[in-house]
Design an enzyme around this catalytic site. Structure first.
Site, PDB file in Angstrom:
ATOM      1  N   ARG A  93       0.855  -1.206   0.000  1.00  0.00           N
ATOM      2  CA  ARG A  93       0.000   0.000   0.000  1.00  0.00           C
ATOM      3  C   ARG A  93       0.885   1.248   0.000  1.00  0.00           C
ATOM      4  NH1 ARG A  93      -2.865  -3.272   3.702  1.00  0.00           N
ATOM      5  NH2 ARG A  93      -2.029  -2.127   5.488  1.00  0.00           N
ATOM      6  N   LYS A 183     -12.128  15.285   4.592  1.00  0.00           N
ATOM      7  CA  LYS A 183     -13.261  14.740   3.831  1.00  0.00           C
ATOM      8  C   LYS A 183     -14.090  13.795   4.699  1.00  0.00           C
ATOM      9  CE  LYS A 183     -13.835  11.057   1.254  1.00  0.00           C
ATOM     10  NZ  LYS A 183     -13.740   9.986   0.232  1.00  0.00           N
ATOM     11  N   GLU A 224     -19.284  15.367   1.492  1.00  0.00           N
ATOM     12  CA  GLU A 224     -19.560  14.382   0.431  1.00  0.00           C
ATOM     13  C   GLU A 224     -20.805  13.541   0.735  1.00  0.00           C
ATOM     14  OE1 GLU A 224     -16.447  11.482  -0.275  1.00  0.00           O
ATOM     15  OE2 GLU A 224     -17.448  10.700  -2.051  1.00  0.00           O
ATOM     16  N   LYS A 266     -18.779  17.721  -2.453  1.00  0.00           N
ATOM     17  CA  LYS A 266     -18.374  16.585  -3.307  1.00  0.00           C
ATOM     18  C   LYS A 266     -19.579  15.683  -3.540  1.00  0.00           C
ATOM     19  CE  LYS A 266     -15.110  12.721  -3.579  1.00  0.00           C
ATOM     20  NZ  LYS A 266     -13.711  12.323  -3.387  1.00  0.00           N
TER      21      LYS A 266
HETATM   22  P1  13P Z   1     -14.638   7.409  -6.579  1.00  0.00           P
HETATM   23  O1  13P Z   1     -14.226   8.514  -7.481  1.00  0.00           O
HETATM   24  O2  13P Z   1     -13.960   6.107  -6.870  1.00  0.00           O
HETATM   25  O3  13P Z   1     -16.123   7.284  -6.421  1.00  0.00           O
HETATM   26  O4  13P Z   1     -14.113   7.801  -5.136  1.00  0.00           O
HETATM   27  C1  13P Z   1     -14.297   9.082  -4.686  1.00  0.00           C
HETATM   28  C2  13P Z   1     -14.255   9.084  -3.233  1.00  0.00           C
HETATM   29  O5  13P Z   1     -13.493   9.794  -2.633  1.00  0.00           O
HETATM   30  C3  13P Z   1     -15.181   8.229  -2.518  1.00  0.00           C
HETATM   31  O6  13P Z   1     -15.296   8.700  -1.221  1.00  0.00           O
END
Ligand code: 13P
Length: 393
Positions: A93, A183, A224, A266
């Protein structure tokens, strides 16, 4: 004195609300135009940190740039590694994240990267902390701070995102480590009878409390609320649900005194379920998505950065491009990307954990970043896909 009758009380309430909105508007207008008291008076942050939040949020959605989400939790990262036959260890990772962060020229297209708790503590092979590598590339480091979406009590098939307990202390630590934004992802599922109001409200409330804590700590919150693509539902259903979710989120952000000028939204694009037989054109998705956002997202928000949600890479670029091309002069916010899979997937599949594939993987990553940057400007063309630039690496 007699208590005022209902019409009088209503008029007084209306006047008070009107006055408050007026004061907020004048404060904001004053801050922007005349340097009068601004968002520090709307929310509980100092003038200096309010200005820093605004500057960071603007830099995150700068012209021609977007965000690279590399904040997969350890289980999610392991699942993606397993699919392409990569060993699932801390070292694989780490070396995959090193591959991403040492891609030459990434800063031309990427304004910020979202890290995960394990990754923010890791270093390049030569012991330079990733946060330093990122900052030296002219990119802003950020961190995912929710602890995942869990089954929601009393709400079968629905999820609630956890992570508020102890968040103030974790934010202070991440800020001290160099993170400038954070986030939190909420997950909303469309199916028969869901999403429920209870699920939408609980997730919106958690997002707003997280965002307020971030601003208190001087970090820009990426908010988000993801409406998943899973299902057979048509485009219209995703439109309805996304609009309801966004309205609820902004109502909660207002209640929790989050300064909209110092945050990034987001969201998902408005899409038909991935098993719906009618998928709609790129233009249709672009029009419906922007209409939904125009109705639900206040103009004070500086930027909207989409998640990709499992869309094919080229389609995600084409849809973002169409939105910027068709609505450029009509959108009050910057519209860009914060993709994980739609930027990283080709690179991961090429790398396969093998050193000898690293340069080609970096080229693929650079290529997707370049295509999405073009889409951010409304300049993406499908022909770009045949022209993989070899400058990365
Ligand atoms: P994806 O663009 O793969 O949907 O991932 C964005 C993301 O940060 C999910 O939390």
């Amino acid at each position: 004195m007699n208590p005022p009758n209902e019409p009088t009380r209503t008029a007084v309430r209306a006047a008070t609300v009107g006055w408050k909105y007026g004061a907020v508007f004048i404060g904001y207008y004053g801050a922007v135009v005349h340097g009068l008291p601004g968002i520090d008076k709307i929310t509980e942050v100092s003038e200096m940190s309010a200005q820093e939040l605004i500057a960071t949020a603007k830099a995150m959605v700068a012209e021609g740039k977007g965000l690279l989400a590399m904040d997969e939790s350890t289980p999610t990262c392991n699942k993606r590694f397993e699919k392409v036959g990569i060993l699932q260890t801390e070292e694989t990772r780490r070396s995959y994240r090193e591959l991403i962060l040492t891609t030459g020229g990434l800063g031309e297209f990427i304004s910020g990267v979202i890290l995960y708790d394990e990754t923010i503590r890791q270093s390049r092979k030569d012991a330079t902390l990733f946060v330093k590598v990122i900052t030296e590339a002219g990119i802003i480091p950020g961190i995912k701070v929710d602890t995942g979406a869990k089954d929601m009590a009393g709400h079968p098939r629905e999820k609630i995102t956890e992570g508020l307990d102890g968040l103030r202390d974790r934010l202070a630590e991440y800020s001290q480590m160099g993170a400038r934004f954070a986030k939190w992802r909420a997950v909303i599922t469309i199916a028969d009878g869901i999403p429920s109001r209870g699920c939408i409200e609980a997730n919106a409330h958690a997002l707003a409390r997280y965002a307020a804590l971030c601003q208190e700590a001087g970090l820009v919150p990426i908010v988000e609320p993801e409406v998943l693509m899973d299902g057979e539902h048509p485009l219209e259903r995703c439109f309805e649900v996304t609009a309801e979710v966004l309205r609820t989120v902004f109502s909660q952000l207002y209640t929790q005194r989050v300064a909209l000028e110092g945050m990034i939204l987001k969201p998902n694009m408005v899409l038909p379920g991935k098993d719906c037989l009618t998928q709609g054109s790129v233009e249709e998705v672009a029009d419906v998505t922007v209409s939904c956002l125009l109705r639900a997202v206040p103009a004070a928000v500086p930027g909207i950065a989409f998640l990709s949600g499992g869309q094919p890479c080229e389609l995600a670029s084409a849809r973002l491009n169409a939105m910027n091309l068709r609505f450029k002069t009509r959108m009050p916010w910057a519209l860009t990307f914060s993709f994980s899979r739609a930027i990283q997937q080709p690179a991961l599949e090429i790398w396969k954990g093998q050193k000898e594939n690293a340069a080609a993987a970096q080229q693929a990553l650079y290529h997707r970043a370049r295509c999405n940057s073009a889409a951010r400007l409304g300049r993406y063309r499908i022909e770009m896909e045949n022209n993989v630039d070899s400058r990365a690496g």
